[in-house]
Design a protein around this motif. Sequence first.
Motif, PDB file in Angstrom:
ATOM      1  N   ILE A  24      -6.868  35.405  -7.764  1.00 51.70           N
ATOM      2  CA  ILE A  24      -7.872  36.342  -8.260  1.00 51.70           C
ATOM      3  C   ILE A  24      -7.760  37.711  -7.606  1.00 51.70           C
ATOM      4  N   ARG A  25      -7.481  37.736  -6.314  1.00 54.25           N
ATOM      5  CA  ARG A  25      -7.514  38.988  -5.544  1.00 54.25           C
ATOM      6  C   ARG A  25      -6.755  40.142  -6.201  1.00 54.25           C
ATOM      7  N   PRO A  26      -5.521  39.941  -6.690  1.00 50.37           N
ATOM      8  CA  PRO A  26      -4.789  41.082  -7.271  1.00 50.37           C
ATOM      9  C   PRO A  26      -5.478  41.700  -8.488  1.00 50.37           C
ATOM     10  N   TYR A  27      -6.327  40.932  -9.169  1.00 51.04           N
ATOM     11  CA  TYR A  27      -7.059  41.495 -10.307  1.00 51.04           C
ATOM     12  C   TYR A  27      -8.108  42.516  -9.848  1.00 51.04           C
ATOM     13  N   LEU A  28      -8.563  42.367  -8.603  1.00 55.29           N
ATOM     14  CA  LEU A  28      -9.686  43.168  -8.110  1.00 55.29           C
ATOM     15  C   LEU A  28      -9.299  44.252  -7.112  1.00 55.29           C
ATOM     16  N   GLU A  29      -8.338  43.963  -6.265  1.00 51.08           N
ATOM     17  CA  GLU A  29      -8.008  44.848  -5.159  1.00 51.08           C
ATOM     18  C   GLU A  29      -7.616  46.239  -5.642  1.00 51.08           C
ATOM     19  N   ALA A  64     -21.169  36.889  -2.473  1.00 50.67           N
ATOM     20  CA  ALA A  64     -21.842  35.772  -1.824  1.00 50.67           C
ATOM     21  C   ALA A  64     -20.901  34.577  -1.686  1.00 50.67           C
ATOM     22  N   THR A  65     -20.093  34.347  -2.705  1.00 47.21           N
ATOM     23  CA  THR A  65     -19.174  33.214  -2.671  1.00 47.21           C
ATOM     24  C   THR A  65     -18.052  33.447  -1.665  1.00 47.21           C
ATOM     25  N   LEU A  66     -17.536  34.669  -1.611  1.00 45.68           N
ATOM     26  CA  LEU A  66     -16.512  34.977  -0.611  1.00 45.68           C
ATOM     27  C   LEU A  66     -17.088  34.839   0.795  1.00 45.68           C
ATOM     28  N   ASP A  67     -18.317  35.279   0.971  1.00 40.76           N
ATOM     29  CA  ASP A  67     -18.969  35.129   2.270  1.00 40.76           C
ATOM     30  C   ASP A  67     -19.142  33.642   2.621  1.00 40.76           C
ATOM     31  N   TYR A  68     -19.500  32.824   1.632  1.00 43.79           N
ATOM     32  CA  TYR A  68     -19.661  31.372   1.833  1.00 43.79           C
ATOM     33  C   TYR A  68     -18.371  30.757   2.378  1.00 43.79           C
ATOM     34  N   TYR A  69     -17.238  31.233   1.879  1.00 43.15           N
ATOM     35  CA  TYR A  69     -15.950  30.698   2.303  1.00 43.15           C
ATOM     36  C   TYR A  69     -15.316  31.497   3.442  1.00 43.15           C
ATOM     37  N   ASN A  70     -16.086  32.447   4.006  1.00 39.95           N
ATOM     38  CA  ASN A  70     -15.581  33.283   5.105  1.00 39.95           C
ATOM     39  C   ASN A  70     -14.308  34.031   4.713  1.00 39.95           C
ATOM     40  N   ILE A  71     -14.288  34.534   3.485  1.00 43.55           N
ATOM     41  CA  ILE A  71     -13.160  35.313   2.986  1.00 43.55           C
ATOM     42  C   ILE A  71     -13.544  36.794   3.023  1.00 43.55           C
ATOM     43  N   THR A  72     -12.673  37.631   3.531  1.00 37.74           N
ATOM     44  CA  THR A  72     -12.928  39.068   3.623  1.00 37.74           C
ATOM     45  C   THR A  72     -13.046  39.679   2.231  1.00 37.74           C
ATOM     46  N   ILE A 114     -21.270  55.185  -9.071  1.00 39.02           N
ATOM     47  CA  ILE A 114     -20.242  54.155  -9.068  1.00 39.02           C
ATOM     48  C   ILE A 114     -20.390  53.314  -7.800  1.00 39.02           C
ATOM     49  N   GLY A 115     -20.361  52.012  -7.951  1.00 34.86           N
ATOM     50  CA  GLY A 115     -20.457  51.122  -6.801  1.00 34.86           C
ATOM     51  C   GLY A 115     -19.115  50.956  -6.110  1.00 34.86           C
ATOM     52  N   THR A 116     -19.159  50.553  -4.849  1.00 32.56           N
ATOM     53  CA  THR A 116     -17.941  50.301  -4.081  1.00 32.56           C
ATOM     54  C   THR A 116     -18.129  49.053  -3.240  1.00 32.56           C
ATOM     55  N   VAL A 117     -17.097  48.227  -3.201  1.00 31.10           N
ATOM     56  CA  VAL A 117     -17.077  47.063  -2.318  1.00 31.10           C
ATOM     57  C   VAL A 117     -15.890  47.227  -1.380  1.00 31.10           C
ATOM     58  N   TYR A 118     -16.120  46.964  -0.108  1.00 31.56           N
ATOM     59  CA  TYR A 118     -15.030  46.959   0.856  1.00 31.56           C
ATOM     60  C   TYR A 118     -15.456  46.076   2.009  1.00 31.56           C
ATOM     61  N   LYS A 161     -25.833  52.562   1.429  1.00 29.24           N
ATOM     62  CA  LYS A 161     -24.997  51.440   1.823  1.00 29.24           C
ATOM     63  C   LYS A 161     -25.881  50.298   2.330  1.00 29.24           C
ATOM     64  N   VAL A 162     -25.523  49.096   1.951  1.00 25.42           N
ATOM     65  CA  VAL A 162     -26.232  47.935   2.485  1.00 25.42           C
ATOM     66  C   VAL A 162     -25.220  47.061   3.172  1.00 25.42           C
ATOM     67  N   LYS A 163     -25.565  46.604   4.365  1.00 23.22           N
ATOM     68  CA  LYS A 163     -24.632  45.780   5.123  1.00 23.22           C
ATOM     69  C   LYS A 163     -24.505  44.427   4.471  1.00 23.22           C
ATOM     70  N   ASN A 164     -23.290  43.942   4.363  1.00 28.71           N
ATOM     71  CA  ASN A 164     -23.034  42.629   3.738  1.00 28.71           C
ATOM     72  C   ASN A 164     -23.257  41.508   4.754  1.00 28.71           C
TER      73      ASN A 164
END
Length: 202
Positions: free
Chosen positions: A74-79, A97-105, A180-184, A199-202
């Motif tokens: 999935i990552r290459p579709y989004l990065e 939330a799901t990436l956080d659940y799996y401790n994925i950056t 425009i939103g940003t995720v990092y 900005k809101v802390k994840n």
Amino acid sequence: MDFVAIDFETATSKRTSICSMGICVVKNNIIKEVRELPVRPVPFEFNEYNIAIHGITPEMVEDKPTFDMYWEEIRPYLENKLVIAHNASFDVGALCATLDYYNITLPNFKYLCTVKLSQKAYPEMESHKLNYLGKMLRIDFSHHTACDDAYACAMVLLHIIHDFKLNSIKDIEDAFEIGIGTVYPGYIEPCRKNKKKTKVKN
């Protein structure tokens, strides 16, 4: 324009309960790929309300990969892409939330909500729900099927791009004064109907 539309269906009210992901890839304003990934939610729980909405039952995904097992695919579709979703607060929220659940950056990407954008582009419409927009813009799709919803979301943006003669994300931002939103990694900067950003802390 190049962008990727995403959509998630969940097994319960929990955002981490993804049971299907839809992806629609657009390059130079042409749809190049539409796909759906069936996902085994963790924990493996479903409620009747969600099943009634999307029709996905436990039996349909019990032997499918969990979201973390899909991630490298999935990552290459989004990065570093422009990601769009209809009601992006839900879909981007579910992803993060799901990436956080799996401790994925978290990956890096900009994102846009086609609910907010369509409200500004077509203020005369009675509703900006995806099924209503589909009807008004003559988009043929099966609502609450993740790949179809991702496709319909992409088509909504393509209609707006065509109707307003837009060529870039900056054109969109300037034409509609939308934020425009940003995720990092570590942060989510929400997509906003107006340009103000916090900005809101994840």
